[in-house]
Scaffold this motif. Sequence first.
Motif, PDB file in Angstrom:
ATOM      1  N   GLY A 187       0.811  -1.213   0.000  1.00 45.00           N
ATOM      2  CA  GLY A 187       0.000   0.000   0.000  1.00 45.00           C
ATOM      3  C   GLY A 187       0.848   1.269   0.000  1.00 45.00           C
ATOM      4  O   GLY A 187       2.073   1.208   0.032  1.00 45.00           O
ATOM      5  N   MET A 188       0.178   2.411  -0.047  1.00 43.07           N
ATOM      6  CA  MET A 188       0.897   3.692  -0.143  1.00 43.07           C
ATOM      7  C   MET A 188       0.461   4.674   0.927  1.00 43.07           C
ATOM      8  O   MET A 188      -0.698   4.716   1.312  1.00 43.07           O
ATOM      9  N   SER A 189       1.426   5.496   1.355  1.00 47.67           N
ATOM     10  CA  SER A 189       1.108   6.569   2.304  1.00 47.67           C
ATOM     11  C   SER A 189       0.443   7.710   1.538  1.00 47.67           C
ATOM     12  O   SER A 189       0.482   7.740   0.303  1.00 47.67           O
ATOM     13  N   GLU A 190      -0.117   8.670   2.280  1.00 52.83           N
ATOM     14  CA  GLU A 190      -0.747   9.833   1.637  1.00 52.83           C
ATOM     15  C   GLU A 190       0.275  10.589   0.799  1.00 52.83           C
ATOM     16  O   GLU A 190      -0.009  11.058  -0.299  1.00 52.83           O
ATOM     17  N   GLU A 191       1.495  10.712   1.322  1.00 53.89           N
ATOM     18  CA  GLU A 191       2.541  11.462   0.610  1.00 53.89           C
ATOM     19  C   GLU A 191       2.878  10.803  -0.724  1.00 53.89           C
ATOM     20  O   GLU A 191       2.946  11.461  -1.758  1.00 53.89           O
ATOM     21  N   VAL A 192       3.052   9.484  -0.684  1.00 55.51           N
ATOM     22  CA  VAL A 192       3.376   8.759  -1.924  1.00 55.51           C
ATOM     23  C   VAL A 192       2.220   8.886  -2.909  1.00 55.51           C
ATOM     24  O   VAL A 192       2.428   9.136  -4.107  1.00 55.51           O
ATOM     25  N   LYS A 193       0.995   8.745  -2.389  1.00 53.32           N
ATOM     26  CA  LYS A 193      -0.171   8.826  -3.277  1.00 53.32           C
ATOM     27  C   LYS A 193      -0.227  10.187  -3.981  1.00 53.32           C
ATOM     28  O   LYS A 193      -0.580  10.283  -5.146  1.00 53.32           O
TER      29      LYS A 193
END
Length: 405
Positions: A187-193
């Motif tokens: 999955g991805m963090s908000e920053e990566v997204k």
Amino acid sequence: MALSPSDRELLHEEKLRAVGQLVGGIAHDFNNLLLLITFCSDQLLAQIPAGDASRKTVSSISDAVGRASILTRQLLAFSQRQVMDLKVIDLNKVLLRAEQMYCRLINPDVQLKLNLARDQVAVKIDVDQFETVLLNLVMNAQDAMRNGGQLTIETGNEESTDAVNDDTLSPNTNRRVVLRVTDTGCGMSEEVKSRMFEPYFTTKPPEKGTGLGLAVAHGIVCQMNGAIRVDSNIGMGTTIEIRFPAANMADSSFSPEVSNGDDARGVETILLVEDENELRQFLKTNLETHGYCVLDARHGPAAIAVAIRFGKKIDLLLTDVELPEMSGYAVAEALRADDPDMPTIFMSGYGGPDAVCESSSNKDVFLLKPFRITQLLQKVNEVLRRRGAPGLQRSEVATIAADSR
Ligand code: ADP
Ligand code: MG
């Protein structure tokens, strides 16, 4: 002054657009140079006898150009300036074919499951470009599932509802096709997204990630009138959703016979328009070697003058798209005032956002720079032969022209 989240998003979009414009421009000029290098090295190779040690050196030049052109193609894709060959096709078929390849490609701990809609899912896409997108998504999913997991690829038809209302999707129809690629990975963090579609953004080590996969995917999907979005949370896996306007299978176009460039010998007259002197000379010489009669011009007005002076039928227009004075499209339009059926091949390294729309007929063929001489000869042969097949094109042309608006 503090920016609101929506202002920040807008600024981010603007920034991406500006970068896209810059990158697209550079990639275009680069392609012209690569094309010249390809021609020169191909010509050298033809002159060096088999077994000569310098063949290896020249082959290395060709290989490097091949790699460089993959890069320029990615940059053009990101900046939404690819030349697209749009066809109506059942997406399920594309996926079934791709499945065999992915089974061999992904690591055995990852289980691949295809969940295809029962009905046909008709979309108007460039299949090669779409496969690039899909491969990028599959590779990302596999990277996110280091310890194995499940990768599901799903298709479906849907009617637009508020829940899936997406402003970025062309609003011509409310029937849509959806493709979902879901993994059970990290999955991805908000920053990566928030940064995942930026070119060269990667969280992977340099030898593993380029940061171009999603930037390219985003560019290609948007250029095909689709929309892409992501749903992901740390530890909860990721779903990437792509939506295209649904197409009609009835509009599916015929595939022309493909010949191999080697046996292409012609007697027809070709009008060649290219502003790069050296390149024009190369193309002219090569076409003449293969029996064609070549008239050449440096820009549009000169091409029109040449055609008038020639006074006889020109069998094929072979023109660069980006020309000084007037574009390749305008040259074709002007010449078609006298001969509405004149087949045309547009050479371009830089499709431009309107590339597909401007080509309003299936007599028009695009050749993406850089190309090899054999590819050019093959296209020339194909287009001329297609013109020679009577009674087929007219109605097909009408359908496709109406459809590609
Ligand atoms: P690259 O794969 O070369 O890093 P991409 O543009 O394909 O570049 O992806 C950018 C980043 O987005 C990745 O580095 C990764 O952090 C994140 N990402 C993309 N897809 C996924 C996924 N399915 N699961 C988790 N993270 C992902
Ligand atoms: Mg990737």
